[in-house]
Scaffold this motif. Sequence first.
Motif, mmCIF file in Angstrom:
data_model
loop_
_atom_site.group_PDB
_atom_site.id
_atom_site.type_symbol
_atom_site.label_atom_id
_atom_site.label_comp_id
_atom_site.label_asym_id
_atom_site.label_seq_id
_atom_site.Cartn_x
_atom_site.Cartn_y
_atom_site.Cartn_z
ATOM 1 N N UNK A 105 5.499 -7.306 -13.847
ATOM 2 C CA UNK A 105 6.492 -7.706 -12.844
ATOM 3 C C UNK A 105 6.679 -6.599 -11.806
ATOM 4 N N UNK A 106 6.768 -5.382 -12.271
ATOM 5 C CA UNK A 106 6.942 -4.244 -11.358
ATOM 6 C C UNK A 106 5.720 -4.086 -10.461
ATOM 7 N N UNK A 107 4.514 -4.202 -11.042
ATOM 8 C CA UNK A 107 3.296 -4.006 -10.259
ATOM 9 C C UNK A 107 3.150 -5.074 -9.184
ATOM 10 N N UNK A 109 5.633 -6.727 -7.767
ATOM 11 C CA UNK A 109 6.675 -6.472 -6.766
ATOM 12 C C UNK A 109 6.284 -5.323 -5.842
ATOM 13 N N UNK A 110 5.826 -4.216 -6.418
ATOM 14 C CA UNK A 110 5.459 -3.041 -5.614
ATOM 15 C C UNK A 110 4.238 -3.344 -4.749
ATOM 16 N N UNK A 111 3.255 -4.044 -5.306
ATOM 17 C CA UNK A 111 2.064 -4.394 -4.520
ATOM 18 C C UNK A 111 2.449 -5.284 -3.343
ATOM 19 N N UNK A 112 3.392 -6.215 -3.576
ATOM 20 C CA UNK A 112 3.862 -7.067 -2.486
ATOM 21 C C UNK A 112 4.525 -6.271 -1.382
ATOM 22 N N UNK A 113 5.349 -5.300 -1.765
ATOM 23 C CA UNK A 113 6.023 -4.437 -0.787
ATOM 24 C C UNK A 113 4.999 -3.635 0.002
ATOM 25 N N UNK A 183 10.863 0.379 -14.577
ATOM 26 C CA UNK A 183 11.960 -0.285 -13.865
ATOM 27 C C UNK A 183 12.562 0.658 -12.824
ATOM 28 N N UNK A 184 12.834 1.899 -13.225
ATOM 29 C CA UNK A 184 13.448 2.873 -12.311
ATOM 30 C C UNK A 184 12.538 3.138 -11.117
ATOM 31 N N UNK A 185 11.260 3.376 -11.376
ATOM 32 C CA UNK A 185 10.330 3.666 -10.274
ATOM 33 C C UNK A 185 10.150 2.445 -9.385
ATOM 34 N N UNK A 189 10.855 1.882 -5.048
ATOM 35 C CA UNK A 189 10.017 1.256 -4.030
ATOM 36 C C UNK A 189 10.775 0.113 -3.337
ATOM 37 N N UNK A 190 11.461 -0.693 -4.149
ATOM 38 C CA UNK A 190 12.054 -1.929 -3.630
ATOM 39 C C UNK A 190 13.268 -1.675 -2.746
#
Length: 195
Positions: A105-107, A109-113, A183-185, A189-190
């Motif tokens: 989920x994090x990857x 989200x970050x890749x989308x950003x 989650x924190x990292x 980004x988000x």
Amino acid sequence: MNLPNKITLFRVCLIPVFLLFALGLPFGVGNQFFEVYGTYIAAAIFIIASISDFADGYIARKQNLVTNFGKFMDPLADKLLTTVALIYLCLNGMCHEVVICIVLAREFAVSGIRLIAAANPKGGKVIAAGMMGKMKTVLQMVASMLGLLAMALMPLGLIADSTYMLMANITNILMWIMAVLTVVSGMQYIIPNFD
């Protein structure tokens, strides 16, 4: 193409090789060599790939060879390597499924950003990996190495059942700590890029 970027691409090329040996595809099902040495070779490949991650970053900073390609491709190579290892470890009881869900989920989200930032019509930019994200990756690599080593040494008879269980438990604990860092990292980004 500079040396750090070549090392990054080398790491990407090692990922399918790691997977082939981890799953035993070069040897076939029931092959005794694979059953004894397949995971051992896969663990060695993962360790080499992980070391290459530190090498390309060190060389890029030391020789001032940081490029947009490297800023984009190095984290992507890390994600591919660690996610493949994570799924393999999960299949073998070394990591909980919830940890994988958090990481994926994090990857995404970050890749989308990163894609949105790069395609921004006001001036695209490549978002480099942050310090917390790097810490997460290092912890994930260390935990994966420990789990893979346990799985590699057990068939060779180099560790006792109790040692294997201890290594498996430590791997699982490290994976949960890594999930918290994930989650924190991810928030780092988000939140700054949420506009």
